[in-house]
Motif scaffolding. Sequence first.
Motif, PDB file in Angstrom:
ATOM      1  N   GLN A  70       0.847  -1.192   0.000  1.00 28.50           N
ATOM      2  CA  GLN A  70       0.000   0.000   0.000  1.00 28.50           C
ATOM      3  C   GLN A  70       0.882   1.243   0.000  1.00 28.50           C
ATOM      4  O   GLN A  70       1.866   1.319   0.735  1.00 28.50           O
ATOM      5  CB  GLN A  70      -0.935   0.017   1.206  1.00 28.50           C
ATOM      6  N   ILE A  71       0.531   2.188  -0.842  1.00 30.49           N
ATOM      7  CA  ILE A  71       1.178   3.494  -0.860  1.00 30.49           C
ATOM      8  C   ILE A  71       0.110   4.524  -0.523  1.00 30.49           C
ATOM      9  O   ILE A  71      -0.996   4.485  -1.061  1.00 30.49           O
ATOM     10  CB  ILE A  71       1.790   3.817  -2.236  1.00 30.49           C
ATOM     11  N   VAL A  72       0.428   5.428   0.390  1.00 31.44           N
ATOM     12  CA  VAL A  72      -0.522   6.455   0.787  1.00 31.44           C
ATOM     13  C   VAL A  72       0.164   7.813   0.778  1.00 31.44           C
ATOM     14  O   VAL A  72       1.291   7.944   1.254  1.00 31.44           O
ATOM     15  CB  VAL A  72      -1.107   6.204   2.191  1.00 31.44           C
ATOM     16  N   SER A  73      -0.516   8.798   0.228  1.00 35.94           N
ATOM     17  CA  SER A  73      -0.040  10.175   0.293  1.00 35.94           C
ATOM     18  C   SER A  73      -1.077  10.964   1.086  1.00 35.94           C
ATOM     19  O   SER A  73      -2.171  11.245   0.601  1.00 35.94           O
ATOM     20  CB  SER A  73       0.116  10.752  -1.115  1.00 35.94           C
ATOM     21  N   PHE A 130      10.529  10.260  -0.314  1.00 38.57           N
ATOM     22  CA  PHE A 130       9.526   9.889  -1.301  1.00 38.57           C
ATOM     23  C   PHE A 130       9.510  10.885  -2.453  1.00 38.57           C
ATOM     24  O   PHE A 130       9.614  12.094  -2.254  1.00 38.57           O
ATOM     25  CB  PHE A 130       8.127   9.877  -0.675  1.00 38.57           C
ATOM     26  N   ASP A 131       9.336  10.344  -3.654  1.00 38.68           N
ATOM     27  CA  ASP A 131       9.125  11.162  -4.847  1.00 38.68           C
ATOM     28  C   ASP A 131       7.887  10.596  -5.541  1.00 38.68           C
ATOM     29  O   ASP A 131       7.935   9.516  -6.134  1.00 38.68           O
ATOM     30  CB  ASP A 131      10.339  11.097  -5.765  1.00 38.68           C
ATOM     31  N   ILE A 132       6.758  11.300  -5.422  1.00 39.12           N
ATOM     32  CA  ILE A 132       5.490  10.858  -6.000  1.00 39.12           C
ATOM     33  C   ILE A 132       5.005  11.936  -6.958  1.00 39.12           C
ATOM     34  O   ILE A 132       4.737  13.066  -6.550  1.00 39.12           O
ATOM     35  CB  ILE A 132       4.432  10.603  -4.908  1.00 39.12           C
ATOM     36  N   LYS A 133       4.926  11.570  -8.244  1.00 43.64           N
ATOM     37  CA  LYS A 133       4.532  12.536  -9.266  1.00 43.64           C
ATOM     38  C   LYS A 133       3.440  11.933 -10.147  1.00 43.64           C
ATOM     39  O   LYS A 133       3.570  10.802 -10.613  1.00 43.64           O
ATOM     40  CB  LYS A 133       5.732  12.922 -10.137  1.00 43.64           C
ATOM     41  N   THR A 134       2.371  12.702 -10.369  1.00 44.54           N
ATOM     42  CA  THR A 134       1.283  12.267 -11.245  1.00 44.54           C
ATOM     43  C   THR A 134       1.277  13.131 -12.494  1.00 44.54           C
ATOM     44  O   THR A 134       1.218  14.357 -12.416  1.00 44.54           O
ATOM     45  CB  THR A 134      -0.074  12.360 -10.536  1.00 44.54           C
ATOM     46  N   GLY A 135       1.367  12.470 -13.664  1.00 45.37           N
ATOM     47  CA  GLY A 135       1.417  13.178 -14.936  1.00 45.37           C
ATOM     48  C   GLY A 135       0.045  13.488 -15.498  1.00 45.37           C
ATOM     49  O   GLY A 135      -0.990  13.084 -14.955  1.00 45.37           O
ATOM     50  N   THR A 139      -0.797   8.836 -14.962  1.00 44.76           N
ATOM     51  CA  THR A 139       0.214   7.925 -14.431  1.00 44.76           C
ATOM     52  C   THR A 139       0.893   8.546 -13.215  1.00 44.76           C
ATOM     53  O   THR A 139       1.300   9.711 -13.246  1.00 44.76           O
ATOM     54  CB  THR A 139       1.283   7.603 -15.489  1.00 44.76           C
ATOM     55  N   THR A 140       1.008   7.760 -12.146  1.00 43.94           N
ATOM     56  CA  THR A 140       1.705   8.206 -10.944  1.00 43.94           C
ATOM     57  C   THR A 140       2.993   7.415 -10.796  1.00 43.94           C
ATOM     58  O   THR A 140       2.973   6.187 -10.686  1.00 43.94           O
ATOM     59  CB  THR A 140       0.834   8.009  -9.693  1.00 43.94           C
ATOM     60  N   ASP A 141       4.121   8.107 -10.828  1.00 46.55           N
ATOM     61  CA  ASP A 141       5.430   7.480 -10.652  1.00 46.55           C
ATOM     62  C   ASP A 141       5.865   7.645  -9.202  1.00 46.55           C
ATOM     63  O   ASP A 141       5.829   8.755  -8.649  1.00 46.55           O
ATOM     64  CB  ASP A 141       6.461   8.120 -11.580  1.00 46.55           C
ATOM     65  N   ILE A 142       6.271   6.537  -8.600  1.00 43.90           N
ATOM     66  CA  ILE A 142       6.630   6.534  -7.184  1.00 43.90           C
ATOM     67  C   ILE A 142       8.034   5.977  -7.015  1.00 43.90           C
ATOM     68  O   ILE A 142       8.349   4.890  -7.510  1.00 43.90           O
ATOM     69  CB  ILE A 142       5.633   5.694  -6.363  1.00 43.90           C
ATOM     70  N   SER A 143       8.873   6.720  -6.324  1.00 44.95           N
ATOM     71  CA  SER A 143      10.232   6.290  -6.032  1.00 44.95           C
ATOM     72  C   SER A 143      10.522   6.576  -4.562  1.00 44.95           C
ATOM     73  O   SER A 143      10.221   7.669  -4.073  1.00 44.95           O
ATOM     74  CB  SER A 143      11.227   7.042  -6.929  1.00 44.95           C
ATOM     75  N   VAL A 144      11.076   5.592  -3.855  1.00 44.87           N
ATOM     76  CA  VAL A 144      11.359   5.750  -2.429  1.00 44.87           C
ATOM     77  C   VAL A 144      12.821   5.395  -2.189  1.00 44.87           C
ATOM     78  O   VAL A 144      13.300   4.338  -2.633  1.00 44.87           O
ATOM     79  CB  VAL A 144      10.437   4.866  -1.558  1.00 44.87           C
ATOM     80  N   THR A 145      13.523   6.277  -1.490  1.00 43.67           N
ATOM     81  CA  THR A 145      14.971   6.160  -1.325  1.00 43.67           C
ATOM     82  C   THR A 145      15.349   6.269   0.143  1.00 43.67           C
ATOM     83  O   THR A 145      14.752   7.058   0.894  1.00 43.67           O
ATOM     84  CB  THR A 145      15.674   7.280  -2.114  1.00 43.67           C
ATOM     85  N   ILE A 158       2.066   3.674 -11.449  1.00 40.67           N
ATOM     86  CA  ILE A 158       0.660   3.280 -11.344  1.00 40.67           C
ATOM     87  C   ILE A 158      -0.084   3.955 -12.479  1.00 40.67           C
ATOM     88  O   ILE A 158      -0.086   5.184 -12.585  1.00 40.67           O
ATOM     89  CB  ILE A 158       0.073   3.667  -9.983  1.00 40.67           C
ATOM     90  N   LYS A 159      -0.690   3.138 -13.332  1.00 40.64           N
ATOM     91  CA  LYS A 159      -1.282   3.638 -14.565  1.00 40.64           C
ATOM     92  C   LYS A 159      -2.792   3.414 -14.603  1.00 40.64           C
ATOM     93  O   LYS A 159      -3.332   2.516 -13.942  1.00 40.64           O
ATOM     94  CB  LYS A 159      -0.642   2.948 -15.771  1.00 40.64           C
ATOM     95  N   SER A 160      -3.453   4.237 -15.396  1.00 36.02           N
ATOM     96  CA  SER A 160      -4.875   4.065 -15.634  1.00 36.02           C
ATOM     97  C   SER A 160      -5.110   2.874 -16.556  1.00 36.02           C
ATOM     98  O   SER A 160      -4.269   2.535 -17.388  1.00 36.02           O
ATOM     99  CB  SER A 160      -5.469   5.319 -16.272  1.00 36.02           C
TER     100      SER A 160
END
Length: 259
Positions: A70-73, A130-135, A139-145, A158-160
Amino acid sequence: MLSLALSYPLSMASSIKVAPAPWKLKGRSWIFLVSALSSTSSFPAGWSSAYQADALSSGGEFIGGLGLIQIVSYAESPVGPYDELIYVPGRWKYSDGTKAFRITQIYVSTEESTLNGRKNWNIPKQIANFDIKTGSDGTTDISVTQPNASSPFFKASIKSIPILSSISVPSNTSILGSYYKLMQPPLPAGENPEDVATHQWASLIPTLSGSTTFRKLVPGLDGKVGDGAGFPAIVPWSFGFGMENVTLGFGIPTAYDTV
């Protein structure tokens, strides 16, 4: 089991804001199921941080079943906005017959969420970036470092899904009843001030309600979502759920000395 109220020292060694349960939070969330582990399976590498692994594997009997990512913002919480990444390997069974999920790997973006998640509910939170970007295409691109690292330990898009993602369905996890229950063991202290130890088991049933749509997950690390160190190198089901305008409730837990 002996039911008690959780209690902790009022004095803290840091200036991190303390926000006792219950919590009400708002934001957006994505949930993807993970194929079932058997009761005899080994947990995948990265299922827990090393210093918390003994605690998080103790107590009860692991019975497997479906896991989840699960990812939550969170846009609103008692400690302000933050992001969160969760891994649940499955469920455990306890001496009284209770069955419950257990969060074993979880990262958040603020120390306030870390301290209070641990203190209130034994959620083994750790800090990450966290780097969470929705285009524009949805599409939401998620990167965690990890802090001070250059390469992500979790990465996914995460895509439609044509047609399906245009269908929005009201949903509420309260219909699942006790199936959604969490039982979290006491935690050891970590290296950082927010990594507080706890001393009793904690049980609760979180609630999620909101507008749910179908989504597709595309792993971003060599076909996996994790690197096998900071997060399991697994492939969740590609078909999952996105929840917009979600409201989450984390209540006052029931505490136990033993299970």
